[in-house]
Design a protein around this motif. Sequence first.
Motif, PDB file in Angstrom:
ATOM      1  N   LEU A 140       0.668  -1.235  -0.099  1.00  0.00           N
ATOM      2  CA  LEU A 140      -0.136   0.102  -0.257  1.00  0.00           C
ATOM      3  C   LEU A 140       0.897   1.256   0.035  1.00  0.00           C
ATOM      4  CD1 LEU A 140      -3.117  -0.921   2.436  1.00  0.00           C
ATOM      5  CD2 LEU A 140      -2.875  -1.205   0.007  1.00  0.00           C
ATOM      6  N   ASP A 141       2.128   1.190  -0.082  1.00  0.00           N
ATOM      7  CA  ASP A 141       2.957   2.377   0.100  1.00  0.00           C
ATOM      8  C   ASP A 141       2.833   3.233  -1.218  1.00  0.00           C
ATOM      9  OD1 ASP A 141       4.235   1.807   2.179  1.00  0.00           O
ATOM     10  OD2 ASP A 141       6.180   0.812   1.134  1.00  0.00           O
ATOM     11  N   TRP A 142       2.231   2.670  -2.284  1.00  0.00           N
ATOM     12  CA  TRP A 142       1.982   3.588  -3.613  1.00  0.00           C
ATOM     13  C   TRP A 142       0.729   4.797  -3.298  1.00  0.00           C
ATOM     14  CZ3 TRP A 142      -2.897   3.174  -5.725  1.00  0.00           C
ATOM     15  CH2 TRP A 142      -3.640   2.280  -5.451  1.00  0.00           C
ATOM     16  N   ILE A 143      -0.050   4.281  -2.226  1.00  0.00           N
ATOM     17  CA  ILE A 143      -0.994   5.332  -2.080  1.00  0.00           C
ATOM     18  C   ILE A 143      -0.511   6.514  -1.379  1.00  0.00           C
ATOM     19  CG2 ILE A 143      -3.218   5.843  -0.739  1.00  0.00           C
ATOM     20  CD1 ILE A 143      -3.779   2.606  -1.146  1.00  0.00           C
ATOM     21  N   PRO A 144      -0.394   7.608  -1.895  1.00  0.00           N
ATOM     22  CA  PRO A 144       0.113   8.758  -1.080  1.00  0.00           C
ATOM     23  C   PRO A 144      -0.416   9.117   0.080  1.00  0.00           C
ATOM     24  CG  PRO A 144      -0.615   9.351  -3.475  1.00  0.00           C
ATOM     25  CD  PRO A 144      -1.030   7.985  -3.212  1.00  0.00           C
ATOM     26  N   THR A 145       0.304   9.640   1.129  1.00  0.00           N
ATOM     27  CA  THR A 145       0.017  10.053   2.400  1.00  0.00           C
ATOM     28  C   THR A 145      -1.034  11.266   2.288  1.00  0.00           C
ATOM     29  OG1 THR A 145       2.006  11.188   2.691  1.00  0.00           O
ATOM     30  CG2 THR A 145       1.943   8.977   3.505  1.00  0.00           C
ATOM     31  N   HIS A 146      -0.776  12.073   1.379  1.00  0.00           N
ATOM     32  CA  HIS A 146      -1.612  13.322   1.170  1.00  0.00           C
ATOM     33  C   HIS A 146      -2.271  13.431  -0.190  1.00  0.00           C
ATOM     34  CE1 HIS A 146      -2.543  17.543  -0.054  1.00  0.00           C
ATOM     35  NE2 HIS A 146      -3.039  17.531   1.338  1.00  0.00           N
ATOM     36  N   LEU A 147      -3.581  13.339  -0.240  1.00  0.00           N
ATOM     37  CA  LEU A 147      -4.191  13.438  -1.453  1.00  0.00           C
ATOM     38  C   LEU A 147      -5.192  14.675  -1.564  1.00  0.00           C
ATOM     39  CD1 LEU A 147      -6.009   9.616  -1.373  1.00  0.00           C
ATOM     40  CD2 LEU A 147      -4.229  10.530  -2.806  1.00  0.00           C
ATOM     41  N   SER A 148      -5.466  15.161  -2.819  1.00  0.00           N
ATOM     42  CA  SER A 148      -5.875  16.536  -3.025  1.00  0.00           C
ATOM     43  C   SER A 148      -7.541  16.137  -2.829  1.00  0.00           C
ATOM     44  CB  SER A 148      -5.820  17.053  -4.414  1.00  0.00           C
ATOM     45  OG  SER A 148      -6.432  16.236  -5.100  1.00  0.00           O
ATOM     46  N   GLN A 149      -8.499  17.193  -2.968  1.00  0.00           N
ATOM     47  CA  GLN A 149      -9.610  16.876  -2.741  1.00  0.00           C
ATOM     48  C   GLN A 149     -10.240  16.244  -3.936  1.00  0.00           C
ATOM     49  OE1 GLN A 149     -11.452  20.765  -1.868  1.00  0.00           O
ATOM     50  NE2 GLN A 149     -10.903  20.267   0.365  1.00  0.00           N
ATOM     51  N   ASN A 150      -9.481  15.904  -5.126  1.00  0.00           N
ATOM     52  CA  ASN A 150      -9.710  15.604  -6.536  1.00  0.00           C
ATOM     53  C   ASN A 150      -9.617  14.198  -6.505  1.00  0.00           C
ATOM     54  OD1 ASN A 150     -10.725  18.307  -7.291  1.00  0.00           O
ATOM     55  ND2 ASN A 150      -9.030  18.901  -8.217  1.00  0.00           N
ATOM     56  N   VAL A 151      -8.896  13.539  -5.666  1.00  0.00           N
ATOM     57  CA  VAL A 151      -8.699  12.093  -5.602  1.00  0.00           C
ATOM     58  C   VAL A 151      -9.048  11.299  -4.483  1.00  0.00           C
ATOM     59  CG1 VAL A 151      -6.571  10.566  -5.515  1.00  0.00           C
ATOM     60  CG2 VAL A 151      -6.401  12.974  -6.634  1.00  0.00           C
ATOM     61  N   ARG A 152     -10.016  10.365  -4.701  1.00  0.00           N
ATOM     62  CA  ARG A 152     -10.543   9.695  -3.488  1.00  0.00           C
ATOM     63  C   ARG A 152     -10.368   8.274  -3.597  1.00  0.00           C
ATOM     64  NH1 ARG A 152     -10.653  13.826  -0.868  1.00  0.00           N
ATOM     65  NH2 ARG A 152     -12.554  15.094  -0.603  1.00  0.00           N
ATOM     66  N   PHE A 153     -10.262   7.607  -2.595  1.00  0.00           N
ATOM     67  CA  PHE A 153     -10.092   6.156  -2.345  1.00  0.00           C
ATOM     68  C   PHE A 153     -11.275   5.683  -1.785  1.00  0.00           C
ATOM     69  CE2 PHE A 153      -6.025   6.778  -3.794  1.00  0.00           C
ATOM     70  CZ  PHE A 153      -5.461   5.688  -4.105  1.00  0.00           C
ATOM     71  N   VAL A 154     -11.784   4.358  -2.298  1.00  0.00           N
ATOM     72  CA  VAL A 154     -12.847   3.529  -1.505  1.00  0.00           C
ATOM     73  C   VAL A 154     -12.330   2.431  -1.390  1.00  0.00           C
ATOM     74  CG1 VAL A 154     -15.302   2.905  -1.528  1.00  0.00           C
ATOM     75  CG2 VAL A 154     -14.554   5.142  -2.598  1.00  0.00           C
ATOM     76  N   CYS A 155     -12.027   1.743  -0.226  1.00  0.00           N
ATOM     77  CA  CYS A 155     -11.327   0.335  -0.036  1.00  0.00           C
ATOM     78  C   CYS A 155     -12.220  -0.326   0.694  1.00  0.00           C
ATOM     79  CB  CYS A 155      -9.933   0.553   0.008  1.00  0.00           C
ATOM     80  SG  CYS A 155      -8.983   1.539  -0.916  1.00  0.00           S
ATOM     81  N   TYR A 156     -12.305  -1.799   0.409  1.00  0.00           N
ATOM     82  CA  TYR A 156     -12.841  -2.657   1.445  1.00  0.00           C
ATOM     83  C   TYR A 156     -11.754  -3.627   2.011  1.00  0.00           C
ATOM     84  CZ  TYR A 156     -17.267  -1.046   0.724  1.00  0.00           C
ATOM     85  OH  TYR A 156     -18.529  -0.209   0.367  1.00  0.00           O
ATOM     86  N   ALA A 157     -11.930  -4.200   3.237  1.00  0.00           N
ATOM     87  CA  ALA A 157     -10.938  -5.138   3.563  1.00  0.00           C
ATOM     88  C   ALA A 157     -11.530  -6.099   4.564  1.00  0.00           C
ATOM     89  CB  ALA A 157      -9.694  -4.571   4.227  1.00  0.00           C
ATOM     90  N   LEU A 158     -10.876  -7.111   4.834  1.00  0.00           N
ATOM     91  CA  LEU A 158     -11.434  -7.961   5.778  1.00  0.00           C
ATOM     92  C   LEU A 158     -11.136  -7.457   7.471  1.00  0.00           C
ATOM     93  CD1 LEU A 158     -10.176 -11.632   4.909  1.00  0.00           C
ATOM     94  CD2 LEU A 158     -12.338 -10.942   5.125  1.00  0.00           C
ATOM     95  N   THR A 159     -11.709  -7.864   8.178  1.00  0.00           N
ATOM     96  CA  THR A 159     -12.001  -7.499   9.642  1.00  0.00           C
ATOM     97  C   THR A 159     -10.548  -7.981  10.150  1.00  0.00           C
ATOM     98  OG1 THR A 159     -14.256  -7.593  10.017  1.00  0.00           O
ATOM     99  CG2 THR A 159     -12.822  -7.432  11.860  1.00  0.00           C
ATOM    100  N   GLY A 160      -9.904  -6.726  10.908  1.00  0.00           N
ATOM    101  CA  GLY A 160      -8.469  -7.566  11.537  1.00  0.00           C
ATOM    102  C   GLY A 160      -7.309  -7.308  10.575  1.00  0.00           C
ATOM    103  N   SER A 161      -7.544  -6.833   9.464  1.00  0.00           N
ATOM    104  CA  SER A 161      -6.439  -6.654   8.385  1.00  0.00           C
ATOM    105  C   SER A 161      -5.709  -5.324   8.718  1.00  0.00           C
ATOM    106  CB  SER A 161      -6.958  -7.162   7.189  1.00  0.00           C
ATOM    107  OG  SER A 161      -7.703  -6.249   6.655  1.00  0.00           O
TER     108      SER A 161
END
Length: 161
Positions: A140-161
């Motif tokens: 997940l290092d490729w996901i920037p720590t700072h995103l502009s308001q024009n870039v959004r992420f919607v992600c799903y994961a297993l509980t406890g991951s």
Amino acid sequence: IGDAGVGKSALMVAWGRRFERRHGPEVGYFFRHYCGINNESGDWAHCVKRALEGVKKAFGLRKKVTPQLEYLAGSFGAWMHIVDMLEGRVVCMIDAVDSMRHVHIEAKRVEREDPEEDEGAKKKRLALEAAFRPLIAHPLDWIPTHLSQNVRFVCYALTGS
């Protein structure tokens, strides 16, 4: 986040379809990625390359997507900065983000020098070898720590991951 088998992926598909119907024209690029649907889908590098190729096409960019893994993780943030300067919008939807795999980046090995090298040369060679050992990129290092308001992420994961 939820337990296995509760319908997170089905919810993702439904949400993606609804989002695209309602907001498709407003979004410059809507990227969907489902980890685990084939052998490549869990590879973070494959995901990033797909996303950047889509951004390139959606915004008519001439920039090349780097094939070098050691630069790929950092390039996503740079591309999103370009999209932001163009006042474009990107939404990245990633299902099962917790199942993205680690990728070993093979770096060049320094060839061994003369077996009769002096202590200073040996120390220098060992330091260079240590610097070029294979790097391990977190998926997940490729996901920037700072995103502009024009870039959004919607992600799903297993509980406890």
